[in-house]
Write an enzyme that holds these catalytic residues in place. Structure first.
Site, short mmCIF file in Angstrom:
data_model
loop_
_atom_site.label_atom_id
_atom_site.label_comp_id
_atom_site.label_asym_id
_atom_site.label_seq_id
_atom_site.Cartn_x
_atom_site.Cartn_y
_atom_site.Cartn_z
N HIS A 1 -0.48 1.51 20.29
CA HIS A 1 -0.49 2.66 19.38
C HIS A 1 -0.16 3.89 20.23
CE1 HIS A 1 -2.78 0.42 16.18
NE2 HIS A 1 -3.19 -0.25 17.25
N PHE A 2 1.06 4.40 20.09
CA PHE A 2 1.48 5.53 20.92
C PHE A 2 1.41 6.87 20.20
CE2 PHE A 2 4.14 2.86 24.14
CZ PHE A 2 2.98 2.52 24.80
N ASN B 1 0.52 2.90 12.22
CA ASN B 1 -0.48 3.84 11.69
C ASN B 1 -0.40 5.19 12.40
OD1 ASN B 1 -1.43 2.41 13.95
ND2 ASN B 1 -3.57 2.79 13.43
N HIS C 1 -4.41 -7.26 11.05
CA HIS C 1 -5.72 -6.83 11.51
C HIS C 1 -6.72 -7.36 10.48
CE1 HIS C 1 -8.52 -3.46 13.10
NE2 HIS C 1 -9.23 -4.22 12.29
N ASP D 1 -3.59 -3.57 22.69
CA ASP D 1 -4.15 -2.71 21.65
C ASP D 1 -4.43 -1.31 22.19
OD1 ASP D 1 -4.97 -1.91 19.16
OD2 ASP D 1 -6.90 -2.93 19.20
N HIS E 1 -7.70 7.99 22.54
CA HIS E 1 -8.21 9.22 21.94
C HIS E 1 -8.63 10.14 23.08
CE1 HIS E 1 -8.42 7.34 17.94
NE2 HIS E 1 -8.93 6.29 18.55
#
Length: 445
Positions: free
Chosen positions: A64-65, A96, A181, A306, A310
Site C-alpha cells: 500500500h503506497f 484502497n 482480504h 502488506d 502510517h
C-alpha cells in the site's frame, strides 16, 4: 550469443530452476541471453558477484503506497525506493487509495504517477466495489492491472464487499485470480466493543478473532468453488485457516506475511503497542507455529509484505482509534533471509515464495526465474552479512519499522531490474526506471 552484452554478472552462486549453480549471467536488451562461463564475452558493464548469492528478482505482491490521497505517509517514489533498497524488483499495489482504484481513469492515473518516479516495476490492483462489479471482467484486462482485489472486511470508501450475493456476482464476472482480504465484517462490528472496552492493542487479536478470519475464508472458498473462479487469500494468520486451506488448493492460493511469521502476541503488543497493530492481527505462538507448518507443508504459495505505513503521530493515537498497518517492503527479504539462516526454511523455498510463486499465481510475463529469455531481474544477497535493522534505514516517509534494533543474518546487496543496477550497497543508483509489469493473460490487453 554472448557478444556485446549490456551487463555480465559474474562469480556469484546463482539460484536457477536447476538449484544453486556457479555460473555467470549475461543480459542484453533487458533480458537474460546467456548463462554459463562468460569469461570471453564482451560486456558494457560487469558486476562482480563473488561471495554473493544471486536470486531471481524478488516480487512483493501486496503493498500500500498511499498515492493518491495520503502522500504524507508514503508515495510511489518513496515506496518503490524502499522496495529496491530491500532487494525487491517488482511490486503489486493495492486499490484502497483516495480515490480508490475502481475504474480505468484511476488506474491510468496511478500508471502516470509511477512513470519516471517508480524505482521498480509495478502493477496495480483494481478494487472491487458495488458500483463496478458489472465492469470487472473488462477492467481486469487493462495493461498494468495485476487483477481484482476484494475487501470482505474493514476497508476505505466503497471498497467493501461483505455479503455473499455481491461477492458471488463479482467472482462470476471475469477470469483472472481474485485477491481477497478475508475478515467477516458483520462479526467485526458485533465484536467492536471488545477493542473499545480493552483500550489496549493486546485486545486486537481478541476483537478480530479466529472466527472472524476463518468464517470469511470459508465463505470465499465456497464461492470460488461454486463460481469456478480462482482466488488468492491474503495475509493468513490462523492455524485453523491454514489447516482448512490445505483442503482447498485446487481453486485457492495462500499468502502470509513476514510479520506474522516473525512477531507474536502478546509480546509484540507489550513492546510496540499500536505499532504492532495490523489487520488481520499478529497472533500468539500457536498460530505462528501453524503458519510455519503451512510454509513447510507447501500450503503457502507466496509471501507479501502488506507494506502499509502510517505516521508515528497517527499510530500513537489511543487504541482502537489508532490505524492498522506497518511498513514492510524494505524488511521482507532481510527478515526471511534471517529465517533461512535460522533453519526455518531453505533458500530454494524462499525463492519459490518470493519469485517463482508470484509468477505462477498471477501469470507474470518474463519474471520470477533466472532463465534464458526472462527479464534480467536479479536480487543479489550476502547470506552471511549481519546487520541491525533501524528506523534510520527506512525509506518510507513515516520513517519507522517494527523491527528496529533486530539483528539479522542475510542482506540484499544489489537490485538489478531488466539489466539495470538500481541499488548497490545500500544506495539507489541513477534514476527511477520502473515500468508496468506484463501479464500473460493480458498481453493483448
Amino acid at each position: 550469443m554472448t557478444d556485446s552484452l549490456d551487463l555480465a554478472v559474474t562469480g556469484g552462486t546463482v539460484v536457477t530452476p536447476n538449484g544453486r549453480e556457479r555460473i555467470d549471467i549475461g543480459i542484453r536488451g533487458g533480458r537474460i541471453v546467456a548463462l554459463g562461463n562468460l569469461g570471453g564475452a564482451k560486456a558494457a558493464q560487469v558486476f562482480d558477484a563473488t561471495g554473493l548469492t544471486v536470486l531471481p528478482g524478488v516480487i512483493d505482491t501486496q503493498v500500500h503506497f498511499r498515492e493518491p490521497g495520503n502522500e504524507h505517509k508514503e508515495d510511489l517514489e518513496s515506496g518503490t525506493r524502499g522496495a529496491v533498497l530491500g532487494g525487491v524488483t517488482a511490486i503489486f499495489e493495492m486499490p484502497n487509495t483516495k480515490p480508490s482504484t475502481t475504474d480505468e481513469d484511476a488506474l491510468a492515473d496511478k500508471l502516470n504517477r509511477a512513470r519516471g518516479r517508480a524505482w521498480c516495476d509495478h502493477a496495480f490492483f483494481m478494487g472491487a466495489a458495488p458500483e463496478n462489479i458489472g465492469n470487472l471482467a473488462s477492467l481486469e484486462r487493462l495493461p498494468g492491472c495485476c487483477g481484482v482485489k476484494v475487501f470482505m472486511g474493514s476497508s476505505t470508501g466503497s471498497l467493501l464487499v461483505e455479503d455473499d450475493a455481491t461477492l458471488e456476482a463479482l467472482l462470476a464476472d471475469g477470469v483472472r485470480r481474485v485477491a481477497v482480504h478475508a475478515e467477516d465484517e458483520m462479526r467485526l462490528r458485533e465484536r467492536a466493543h471488545v477493542a473499545k472496552e480493552a483500550g489496549h492493542p493486546r485486545a486486537h487479536p481478541d476483537w478480530r478473532d479466529v472466527e472472524t478470519a476463518l468464517n470469511a475464508t470459508k465463505r470465499v472458498c465456497a464461492l470460488a468453488r461454486k463460481t469456478g473462479r480462482r482466488v488468492h487469500v491474503l495475509h493468513i494468520t490462523t492455524a485453523e485457516e491454514m489447516e482448512f486451506l490445505a483442503t482447498q488448493k485446487d481453486y485457492v492460493t495462500v499468502e502470509t506475511t513476514p510479520q506474522h511469521l516473525t512477531l507474536e502476541a502478546p509480546d509484540c503488543y507489550d513492546r510496540l503497542g499500536t505499532f504492532a497493530q495490523m489487520n488481520p492481527p499478529i497472533r500468539d505462538a500457536r498460530h505462528r507455529a501453524g503458519l510455519w507448518r503451512g510454509i513447510t507443508a507447501g500450503v503457502v504459495d507466496v509471501l507479501g509484505s502488506d507494506h502499509a505505513p502510517h505516521t508515528r503521530e497517527e499510530k500513537a493515537k489511543p487504541y482502537p482509534d489508532s490505524p492498522s498497518g506497518m511498513p514492510g517492503v524494505q524488511t521482507m527479504l532481510p527478515l526471511m533471509l534471517n529465517h533461512v539462516n535460522e533453519g526455518n526454511l531453505t533458500l530454494e523455498r524462499l525463492v519459490d515464495l518470493l519469485c517463482s510463486g508470484p509468477q505462477r499465481l498471477f501469470g507474470i510475463a518474463g519474471k520470477g526465474r533466472i532463465a534464458l529469455g526472462y527479464d534480467g531481474d536479479l536480487t543479489l544477497v550476502d547470506l552471511q552479512a549481519k546487520k541491525t535493522i533501524t528506523h534510520a534505514m527506512m525509506a518510507n516517509k513515516s520513517g519507522w519499522t517494527p523491527f528496529d534494533g533486530m539483528e539479522v543474518t542475510g542482506w540484499p546487496m544489489a537490485t538489478i531490474i531488466r539489466g539495470n543496477i538500481v541499488m548497490r550497497d545500500g544506495e539507489v543508483q541513477d534514476k527511477p526506471l520502473g515500468q508496468p509489469v506484463r501479464f500473460t493473460e493480458t498481453l493483448n490487453g
